[in-house]
Design an enzyme around this catalytic site. Structure first.
Site, PDB file in Angstrom:
ATOM      1  N   GLU A  77       2.690   3.118 -15.568  1.00 18.67           N
ATOM      2  CA  GLU A  77       1.739   3.558 -16.588  1.00 18.67           C
ATOM      3  C   GLU A  77       0.684   4.417 -15.905  1.00 18.67           C
ATOM      4  O   GLU A  77       0.138   4.037 -14.873  1.00 18.67           O
ATOM      5  CB  GLU A  77       1.096   2.335 -17.260  1.00 18.67           C
ATOM      6  N   TYR A 195      -8.774  -3.557 -10.829  1.00 17.51           N
ATOM      7  CA  TYR A 195      -8.256  -2.983 -12.075  1.00 17.51           C
ATOM      8  C   TYR A 195      -9.357  -2.892 -13.130  1.00 17.51           C
ATOM      9  O   TYR A 195      -9.446  -1.911 -13.867  1.00 17.51           O
ATOM     10  CB  TYR A 195      -7.086  -3.820 -12.593  1.00 17.51           C
ATOM     11  N   VAL A 244      14.694   3.352  10.485  1.00 13.30           N
ATOM     12  CA  VAL A 244      13.820   3.251  11.646  1.00 13.30           C
ATOM     13  C   VAL A 244      13.672   1.774  11.991  1.00 13.30           C
ATOM     14  O   VAL A 244      13.290   0.964  11.140  1.00 13.30           O
ATOM     15  CB  VAL A 244      12.447   3.892  11.375  1.00 13.30           C
TER      16      VAL A 244
END
Length: 567
Positions: A77, A195, A244
């Site tokens: 989102e 958030y 790696v």
């Protein structure tokens, strides 16, 4: 960054003699490659991206066809104030509109077709629930305010369920929050706080998912593919099936320098790329989609608990110096970091008509369908489903609809299918969803016979939310590092939010600008939490139309002033 900071950089001295190696082929590495070329003036042929799988894009995926089924393990989102993301894609040519950028076509699409939900929550086998408010009481608002004002240091490794009382976890807001962002009660409350700060301007539209912006197709086709094609045109080297396995790092009291990259290609004998202080090494440490597995209509996905290559490499590096972080904090409890999603490819009018009934929209090309996830509130799996814009794939026929579903409790037994979600085949996952959408068992075959369901189990998909403290994530460029930077969701960026594409791209910009010593800074994180207008609107949303504390007094004080109408 502001226009004053948005300059054309000077060419770094000696850039033509530098080589860059980017470990991991996700959006962070692809973005770093673009910034090395665009702002670092590096020749693309001197940039090599090393990816252990056979495809680039990392967690931003999307592939398949209508005959065998489409797959997208997840979706991001986004919103207008992803400053680094839009800076990046403002420089990437569109694949469909010559002369325009990905940002140009993206912005135009979202202005023409703004996102909002007509049906955010259902229960009782298809009953649409009221989602006009956040359902918070006074005590819950006080707890949210306390979290908003707390410092990260004071919160430490506190979890959501440790910070809030049990009644908050029963509110509509927590239901919207947890299903929108994939938060669990045992996740870090610091990440929840970030958030709140980062997206507080979206609080008034949270229940309706207003203010979000979405791509035209799945995010691989709309974002990764045009970026990769641009990099290919610049002669960037893409090294697939290359793992790696270790880094040689010369560490002194003052400096840390990568001197060698150990790798294997296609499982063959290990090779070493020698590097110097003049070369650059970028490592996407940690992975949300490492060890993901797919199922089928007749087979459940396997939960792979083995240690993936990305996590193994970070653990080896972390042992060399404390500044390289603590991967075990994030990857050591798979039962708390996993969840399962599934992609549904459905042909014909039955599923289209069913989704139209819930979305309140006609399904037509390049238009929004559900406007975000529809959550089944009384699902024991806590199931959510979405159908984004139609069409989701460039090769998708018009009479085929693609849906994506996920659940936060894969170890719970279903309401219709009496099995753990994680043990279910694609067919059984579809049956559970159809049950909650109100389809009777005798009619389910009409949908099952025309659908392909591909489940995806992801052991580490919310590992970035695990409780952590300062130092658990390495700085993008650790103190003393001459040529090593960390990218992605497990590098520390003060004030920004993990589990976003913006976080990965910001880390790439920070890494390139710092290691090359460029006279340019990344854009500032949108600081809406300091805007009094945003705070006022968010507060009104928390109170869901009820009078605010001392509202009458405040309105009286503000009357006939420049702040009249703020409350």
């Amino acid at each position: 960054m502001g226009s004053y900071q948005n300059i054309n950089t000077l060419k770094p001295e000696g850039i033509e003699n530098k080589k860059a190696y980017l470990i991991g082929g996700g959006i962070a590495s692809l973005a770093a490659a673009e910034y090395l070329i665009r702002d670092g003036h590096m020749n693309g042929k001197n940039i090599t991206i090393l990816e252990e799988t056979n495809i680039f894009g990392g967690a931003i995926d999307g592939f398949g066809n209508a005959e065998e089924g489409y797959v997208a393990r997840g979706g991001r989102e986004m919103e207008e104030h992803y400053e680094c993301t839009w800076d990046l894609f403002g420089g990437v040519p569109s694949l469909e509109e010559p002369g325009r950028t990905v940002l140009d076509e993206f912005r135009e699409l979202n202005i023409d077709d703004p996102n909002y939900s007509n049906c955010r929550v259902i229960a009782n086998r298809g009953e649409k629930l009221d989602f006009s408010s956040l359902g918070l009481g006074e005590s819950h608002i006080k707890q949210l305010t306390k979290l908003f004002l707390a410092t990260e240091d004071s919160l430490g490794a506190t979890t959501v369920e440790q910070f809030f009382d049990a009644t908050f976890l029963e509110t509509d807001m927590w239901l919207y929050w947890r299903t929108m962002f994939a938060f669990e009660p045992w996740h870090s409350v610091v990440e929840m706080k970030r958030y709140m700060h980062r997206f507080i301007h979206l609080m008034p539209g949270m229940s309706k998912m207003e203010g979000l912006v979405f791509t035209k197709y799945n995010q691989y086709d709309s974002m990764i593919l045009p970026l990769k094609k641009w990099l290919e045109a610049q002669d960037v080297v893409f090294d697939l099936n290359t793992q790696v396995t270790d880094l040689d790092i010369d560490i002194t009291a003052d400096e840390k320098t990568v001197t060698g990259i150990h790798l294997t290609r296609n499982g063959e004998k290990e090779k070493i790329i020698k590097t110097t202080k003049d070369d650059l090494v970028f490592f996407t440490n940690g992975s949300m989609t490492e060890n993901s597995t797919l199922g089928s209509m007749d087979k459940a996905p396997v939960l792979d608990r083995s240690e993936g290559g990305c996590w193994s490499l970070w653990k080896k590096i972390a042992k060399k110096d404390a500044s390289f972080g603590k991967p075990e904090v994030f990857c050591s409890d798979i039962d708390k970091t996993k969840w399962e999603s599934y992609t549904i490819t459905a042909k014909g009018p039955k599923m289209i008509k069913l989704i139209e009934e819930f979305s309140g929209r006609n399904i037509i090309p390049h238009k929004t369908i559900t406007g975000g996830i529809i959550t089944v509130k009384d699902s024991k799996w806590l199931l959510s489903v979405t159908a984004n814009r139609h069409l989701q794939f460039t090769n998708q026929p018009n009479d085929v609809i693609v849906l994506w579903a996920y659940a936060l409790f894969p170890d719970n037994e279903g309401d219709f299918i009496k099995k753990k979600m994680s043990d279910c085949t694609g067919k059984e996952l579809l049956q559970e969803l159809l049950y909650h959408l109100g389809i009777d068992e005798k009619d389910m075959h009409e949908y099952i016979d025309t659908s392909i369901v591909i489940p995806a189990m992801m052991p580490y998909v919310t590992s970035q939310f695990m409780p952590r403290v300062k130092g658990d994530r390495p700085q993008v460029v650790p103190a003393g590092s001459t040529n090593l930077a960390f990218l992605g969701q497990f590098a520390e960026i003060k004030g920004d939010c993990v589990f976003t594409v913006e976080y990965s791209i910001r880390s790439a910009m920070m890494a390139v600008y710092t290691l090359l010593g460029l006279e340019k800074n990344p854009p500032e994180i949108y600081a809406s939490q300091y805007d009094i207008r945003v705070i006022a609107n968010a507060t009104k949303a928390l109170y869901s139309g009820r009078p605010l504390p001392a509202e009458a007094i405040i309105k009286k004080l503000l009357k006939d002033t420049t702040l009249d109408g703020l409350i």
